[in-house]
Design a protein around this motif. Structure first.
Motif: not given
Length: 450
Positions: A166-169, A172, A359, A362-363, A366-367, A370, A381
């Motif tokens: 689930y890490r943001r990058d 993505g 960006e 971005d999943h 997360w949007k 977040g 995460m």
């Protein structure tokens, strides 16, 4: 049809989306709180506790731990959040069995030393509870099979709480993979590259990071984690790296790991750390550490991709999971936070910063969440992995990371030990799905639900 309803109906129908052929209980009342018990409230367990106490739809009704300091710290968290204190199970190291036999729970989160994970998860599933299990899920091939068998027979999900998925990058990049940005995937790299010498040695008295004690004289993780470095030689902690990579490659869902081969360097880092901080005459300077400082594992998939996985925790180095995602159209690497997409990058054969791509892709999770994830552990995460576990219970659905994921990612440890012991010979992966991987479809993070 909404994603969670599709998963629930498909799981009950036995299409192989979740645990094969299982039937899940639907959470009875959306207006009442689900009850969760925590087994283990050390540093990691208290991270989960903090997130659970922030939720209005969860009651943490019981806690089990045998460390008085951990119990005291967790109790203070209930007071700070003005929550009802839980029932405690803290008599001995088997008090968790009493918890499972006496409590009426919806789920259990297990955050104990590794050796207990499989045994506790199996017992929890047999007791009829959803299981949220810290990594790794098991240490042996037999225990991985036992987790799968118990989940199938009991009908209870076992979700390994692999937060890096689930890490943001990473999410993505997963989104980019699903949108074919990299073309057809060919090669992946990942690992756990994290200087843990300060974790493996500490007596709780010297400044954190300067101790040289472990085992009975150790404090916190050094009481048990360092012992694995003494006795084992393999990739001891593969899931942070391999989990996200497996999701991108569709492992156990149209693809699988076929075999691996592993090799290890000599062991020097932990011994040097003891000498540098405790002196050559310290008793621990005589310990013979079996774990190689850097363990490298190569994995072949059934669809023809390769994966390089590294374990590197005993040498001085900055933290990195070393992700590399490469396909016929381009490549992303997290170490230099860069990307190159042929035909889209501004300059041919030159890296560009990945941020604008991350960006753009971005999943949705997360949007949507977040802001809720702010303040959660590990850059936010941790929120998502706990959220997914709770929402799965509430919806009576299979967890997005299931028992087959847990077994396949965790079994890398014993397989790598076997390969190294046999002179880096290839070792085949067990097929925990018994051939169903060919038909199973992905359910992880398909939208902004969980």
């Amino acid at each position: 049809m909404k994603r969670r309803n599709f998963i629930r109906n498909s799981a009950i129908g036995g299409t192989g989306l979740g645990v094969i052929g299982m039937s899940l209980p639907l959470y009875s009342s959306p207006n009442s709180k689900i009850k969760i018990g925590l087994i283990g409230v050390g540093l990691r367990g208290r991270n989960h506790l903090n997130l659970l106490l922030r939720r209005d739809d969860v009651e943490v009704s019981c806690v089990c731990d045998i460390d008085p300091r951990a119990i005291e710290a967790s109790n203070s968290m209930f007071v700070e959040q003005a929550k009802k204190k839980p029932k405690l199970y803290d008599k001995d190291e088997y008090s968790w069995k009493e918890l499972l036999s006496k409590e009426k729970l919806d789920g259990v989160i297990i955050s104990t030393p590794w050796k207990w994970h499989a045994e506790m998860a199996i017992a929890s599933m047999k007791a009829g509870f959803y299981v949220g299990l810290e990594v790794p899920a098991a240490l042996t091939v037999d225990d991985c099979w036992a987790l799968v068998k118990t989940s199938e027979e009991s009908g209870m999900p076992c979700m390994m709480l692999e937060n890096v998925c689930y890490r943001r990058d990473v999410m993505g990049v997963l989104n980019m993979v699903r949108n074919n940005v990299f073309g057809e995937l060919t090669h992946m790299e990942c690992g756990y590259q994290h200087d843990l010498r300060f974790v493996k040695f500490n007596d709780g008295k010297t400044p954190y990071g300067k101790g040289v004690e472990f085992g009975e004289n150790g404090y916190s993780e050094s009481k048990w984690r360092t012992d694995h470095s003494v006795k084992r030689n393999g990739d001891l902690y593969p899931t942070h790296g391999i989990g996200p990579v497996a999701k991108m490659l569709g492992i156990e869902r149209g693809n699988r790991f076929d075999y691996l081969t592993s090799m290890a360097t000599k062991s020097r880092g932990l011994h040097k750390y003891i000498i540098d901080n405790g002196g050559p005459d310290h008793p621990n300077a005589k310990v013979d550490f079996k774990l190689g400082d850097v363990v490298t594992t190569l994995i072949q998939t059934s669809n023809g991709e390769t994966v390089t996985l590294q374990h590197d925790t005993n040498l001085p180095r900055p933290y990195s999971l070393g992700f590399r995602v490469q396909g016929t159209q381009g490549i992303w690497m997290d170490l230099n936070k860069s990307i190159y997409i042929e035909g889209s990058s501004e300059k041919a054969h030159q890296w560009e910063e990945a941020q604008s791509w991350l960006e753009k892709f971005d999943h949705p999770l997360w949007k949507k969440f977040g802001e809720d994830a702010e303040g959660a552990g590990h850059g936010g995460m941790d929120f998502f992995v706990v959220h997914a576990f709770v929402e799965s219970i509430k919806n009576g659905s299979q967890t997005p990371l299931d028992v087959y994921d847990a077994a396949t990612w965790s079994v890398i440890s014993p397989l790598s030990e076997m390969s190294i012991a046999q002179g880096s010979k290839p070792v085949e992966f067990p097929d925990f799905t018994k051939g169903k991987w060919k038909e199973r479809i992905e359910v992880f993070a398909l939208d902004d639900s969980y």
